[in-house]
Design a protein around this motif. Structure first.
Motif, mmCIF file in Angstrom:
data_model
loop_
_atom_site.group_PDB
_atom_site.id
_atom_site.type_symbol
_atom_site.label_atom_id
_atom_site.label_comp_id
_atom_site.label_asym_id
_atom_site.label_seq_id
_atom_site.Cartn_x
_atom_site.Cartn_y
_atom_site.Cartn_z
ATOM 1 N N TYR A 335 0.822 -1.209 0.000
ATOM 2 C CA TYR A 335 0.000 0.000 0.000
ATOM 3 C C TYR A 335 0.858 1.262 0.000
ATOM 4 N N GLY A 336 2.072 1.127 -0.516
ATOM 5 C CA GLY A 336 2.893 2.310 -0.751
ATOM 6 C C GLY A 336 3.954 2.605 0.283
ATOM 7 N N ALA A 337 4.132 1.741 1.285
ATOM 8 C CA ALA A 337 5.152 1.990 2.300
ATOM 9 C C ALA A 337 6.550 1.863 1.701
ATOM 10 N N GLU A 338 7.401 2.792 2.062
ATOM 11 C CA GLU A 338 8.782 2.795 1.579
ATOM 12 C C GLU A 338 9.718 3.156 2.733
ATOM 13 N N GLY A 339 10.982 2.834 2.564
ATOM 14 C CA GLY A 339 11.970 3.208 3.570
ATOM 15 C C GLY A 339 12.184 2.121 4.595
ATOM 16 N N GLY A 340 13.200 2.328 5.423
ATOM 17 C CA GLY A 340 13.547 1.352 6.448
ATOM 18 C C GLY A 340 14.389 1.986 7.528
ATOM 19 N N VAL A 341 15.132 1.151 8.238
ATOM 20 C CA VAL A 341 15.914 1.619 9.381
ATOM 21 C C VAL A 341 16.888 2.729 8.983
ATOM 22 N N ASP A 342 17.572 2.571 7.867
ATOM 23 C CA ASP A 342 18.558 3.580 7.448
ATOM 24 C C ASP A 342 17.930 4.955 7.270
ATOM 25 N N ASP A 343 16.672 4.980 6.824
ATOM 26 C CA ASP A 343 16.009 6.255 6.534
ATOM 27 C C ASP A 343 15.558 6.992 7.792
ATOM 28 N N ILE A 344 15.470 6.277 8.905
ATOM 29 C CA ILE A 344 15.048 6.940 10.150
ATOM 30 C C ILE A 344 16.206 7.040 11.138
ATOM 31 N N GLN A 345 17.430 6.885 10.648
ATOM 32 C CA GLN A 345 18.595 6.959 11.535
ATOM 33 C C GLN A 345 18.667 8.281 12.298
ATOM 34 N N PRO A 346 18.332 9.432 11.664
ATOM 35 C CA PRO A 346 18.351 10.681 12.440
ATOM 36 C C PRO A 346 17.435 10.636 13.668
ATOM 37 N N ILE A 347 16.292 9.942 13.557
ATOM 38 C CA ILE A 347 15.384 9.807 14.703
ATOM 39 C C ILE A 347 16.032 8.931 15.764
ATOM 40 N N LEU A 348 16.607 7.804 15.351
ATOM 41 C CA LEU A 348 17.262 6.897 16.286
ATOM 42 C C LEU A 348 18.449 7.569 16.972
ATOM 43 N N ASP A 349 19.043 8.536 16.296
ATOM 44 C CA ASP A 349 20.158 9.283 16.880
ATOM 45 C C ASP A 349 19.676 10.437 17.756
ATOM 46 N N GLY A 350 18.348 10.679 17.751
ATOM 47 C CA GLY A 350 17.804 11.779 18.540
ATOM 48 C C GLY A 350 18.143 13.145 17.983
ATOM 49 N N LYS A 351 18.486 13.193 16.708
ATOM 50 C CA LYS A 351 18.903 14.451 16.088
ATOM 51 C C LYS A 351 17.750 15.467 16.074
ATOM 52 N N GLY A 352 17.954 16.611 16.691
ATOM 53 C CA GLY A 352 16.935 17.654 16.725
ATOM 54 C C GLY A 352 15.735 17.308 17.574
ATOM 55 N N LEU A 353 15.881 16.339 18.493
ATOM 56 C CA LEU A 353 14.763 15.882 19.321
ATOM 57 C C LEU A 353 15.149 15.890 20.805
ATOM 58 N N PRO A 354 15.573 17.014 21.336
ATOM 59 C CA PRO A 354 16.063 17.056 22.720
ATOM 60 C C PRO A 354 14.992 16.788 23.769
ATOM 61 N N ASN A 355 13.727 16.993 23.426
ATOM 62 C CA ASN A 355 12.648 16.837 24.408
ATOM 63 C C ASN A 355 11.791 15.601 24.180
ATOM 64 N N THR A 367 10.217 -4.468 11.778
ATOM 65 C CA THR A 367 10.324 -4.389 13.233
ATOM 66 C C THR A 367 11.518 -5.172 13.769
ATOM 67 N N ASP A 368 11.773 -6.356 13.213
ATOM 68 C CA ASP A 368 12.926 -7.125 13.682
ATOM 69 C C ASP A 368 14.234 -6.374 13.440
ATOM 70 N N GLU A 369 14.316 -5.659 12.332
ATOM 71 C CA GLU A 369 15.512 -4.858 12.051
ATOM 72 C C GLU A 369 15.641 -3.733 13.071
ATOM 73 N N LEU A 370 14.513 -3.177 13.486
ATOM 74 C CA LEU A 370 14.539 -2.151 14.526
ATOM 75 C C LEU A 370 15.071 -2.724 15.839
ATOM 76 N N CYS A 371 14.657 -3.956 16.145
ATOM 77 C CA CYS A 371 15.097 -4.588 17.383
ATOM 78 C C CYS A 371 16.625 -4.695 17.441
ATOM 79 N N LYS A 372 17.263 -4.843 16.292
ATOM 80 C CA LYS A 372 18.712 -4.982 16.244
ATOM 81 C C LYS A 372 19.438 -3.679 16.573
ATOM 82 N N VAL A 373 18.831 -2.534 16.210
ATOM 83 C CA VAL A 373 19.526 -1.253 16.382
ATOM 84 C C VAL A 373 19.058 -0.467 17.603
ATOM 85 N N LEU A 374 17.866 -0.748 18.117
ATOM 86 C CA LEU A 374 17.328 0.035 19.220
ATOM 87 C C LEU A 374 18.152 -0.013 20.502
ATOM 88 N N PRO A 375 18.710 -1.171 20.887
ATOM 89 C CA PRO A 375 19.463 -1.192 22.150
ATOM 90 C C PRO A 375 20.591 -0.170 22.211
#
Length: 455
Positions: A335-355, A367-375
């Motif tokens: 249904y049009g979903a695109e992207g993956g873990v690499d594309d949300i790396q700035p979020i995982l790094d907390g870039k620009g998200l101090p609060n 989700t399983d790929e997220l489990c690998k990088v979240l810790p």
């Protein structure tokens, strides 16, 4: 009397209509003749106006064009909802929308002008301080006042409220929150026009919350015209300093429509018009966010069955330094979903998200790929809540999380519902933090796993 004419081939016809309270009169015939005339009476003015608007639309669809106002005629019931205006006192409210005293000063002036909003301000201000029997009595007085002054307070919006396609909440004499949307499949309401009327209405000049329901039950539910109308209406007023909450897509799926049969499309023109927006929620497909710059935003949620890569990148690069909650539904590639873990790396790094305190990476097929990088994600230590629900987490993903349990122990809540865990997987994650939600799992199929919400 509005006059419409139709000229095509040998046809040369006119049609006129006059609306007055609960009646309207139509006159029609060949151009150059007096034609025929008919008057219809209805039980209420709302019924008369609804039928009036229906007939006008029918004539326009047949090719009739408005050529003039005709002779005489008084359209409407004489209660326009117009308000007296005092820019200086309104500026004091705009400077501090939570200051009840500023409303009271404005209310005194409005009462001197004979505007019913003045008395409503006084009643609602008293109700905010009252307790017990006094509070109950004031509540009854306010309800009675709103009913008896409905036409004066809402004007032409009253019909939409009668038909439950406009729902409003009053606060200190003005509309604090509003929901606009078609009620059901029989609705003929022009939602973009209703939104425009609402934003321009004097009773909504201090609007704080706006919710947009179904734009159309007939065919695709697209918000293109609604957003365009909202953008135009806000632009005419130089934007809104008071609007803090916007929800586009308040519908039930699949009862009203499927989530991927709804099109949010481009909402970026709204950003500069809503400098004090604190909550933005979107539900639907074909989401386009453009360059996001919302300095006061605290909460952002996008619920979709397929988030395009352009929107993923917009979220990852957004400027919202005060954001406290971010919830993203990625959806299914069907249904049009695109992207993956690499594309949300700035979020995982907390870039620009101090609060940021609450992060939802939901409805994902990775989700399983997220489990690998979240810790080891840099953003994790600052979070209080993590939501990985509606995804495709398997027992393998659960095992990865369990092996890094210490990284998640500080969380107040972890949501893993509606994934594809077995009983063993649920056991592995059960004690990762004080509150783990891991029930309502979907059946696991190694060869075919999919996000919970797609179509």
């Amino acid at each position: 009397m509005p006059r419409y004419e139709f000229k095509e081939g040998s046809s040369s016809k006119f049609w006129e209509i006059t609306l007055s309270s609960n009646t309207f009169t139509t006159r029609w015939g060949r151009i150059g003749t007096n034609g025929q005339e008919k008057t219809q009476t209805f039980d209420t003015s709302a019924e008369a106006k609804k039928e009036y608007e229906k007939l006008v639309r029918e004539k326009e669809k047949k090719g009739y064009e408005l050529v003039g106002d005709g002779e005489g005629g008084d359209e409407g019931d004489g209660e326009s909802g117009e308000a007296a205006s005092n820019p200086e006192l309104e500026a004091a409210i705009l400077a501090n929308p939570d200051d009840a005293d500023a409303y009271l000063v404005y209310g005194d002036w409005l009462q001197s002008q004979g505007d019913p909003r003045g008395e409503l301000i006084a009643l609602q201000a008293a109700a905010l301080k009252a307790t017990g029997d006094e509070a109950a009595n004031l509540k009854k007085q306010i309800s009675k006042f709103l009913k008896s002054h409905k036409d004066a307070l809402l004007g032409e919006l009253a019909d939409a409220e009668d038909e439950e396609e406009l729902k409003v909440e009053w606060h200190l004499g003005f509309i604090r929150s509003a929901r606009v949307g078609q009620k059901d499949y029989d609705s003929e309401r022009d939602v973009p026009e209703l939104v425009k009327e609402l934003i321009a209405h004097p009773s909504a000049k201090f609007l704080r919350e706006l919710t947009l329901g179904m734009a159309s039950f007939d065919g695709e539910n697209s918000y293109d015209d609604v957003v365009a109308s909202l953008t135009a209406a806000l632009s005419e007023q130089g934007g809104s300093k008071t609007l803090q909450s916007l929800f586009i897509g308040d519908f039930e799926y699949p009862d009203d429509t499927e989530i991927s049969w709804t099109y949010v499309n481009d909402i970026s023109p709204l950003y500069k018009l809503l400098p004090n927006l604190r909550s933005l929620r979107l539900r639907g497909g074909a989401v386009e966010l453009g360059k996001v710059d919302l300095p006061e935003l605290r909460e952002f949620t996008v619920e979709t069955g397929g988030l395009p890569l352009s929107a993923v990148k917009s979220i990852a690069a957004a400027k919202w330094p005060k954001l406290e909650k971010l919830e993203v539904w990625f959806g299914s590639d069907n249904y049009g979903a695109e992207g993956g873990v690499d594309d949300i790396q700035p979020i995982l790094d907390g870039k620009g998200l101090p609060n940021l305190k609450s992060l939802g990476l939901c409805n994902s097929e990775f989700t399983d790929e997220l489990c690998k990088v979240l810790p080891k994600a840099k953003v994790l230590p600052q979070l209080e809540r993590l939501d990985l629900s509606r995804g495709t987490m398997s027992d393998e993903g659960a095992r990865i999380l369990a092996e890094s349990a210490a990284a998640f122990a500080h969380l107040k809540a972890l949501d893993l519902t509606e994934n594809t865990l077995t009983d063993e997987g649920e056991r592995l994650v059960a004690k990762l933090c004080p509150s783990v939600s891991a029930g309502n799992q979907r059946e696991y199929d190694e060869d075919y796993r999919y996000a919970a919400v797609g179509e």
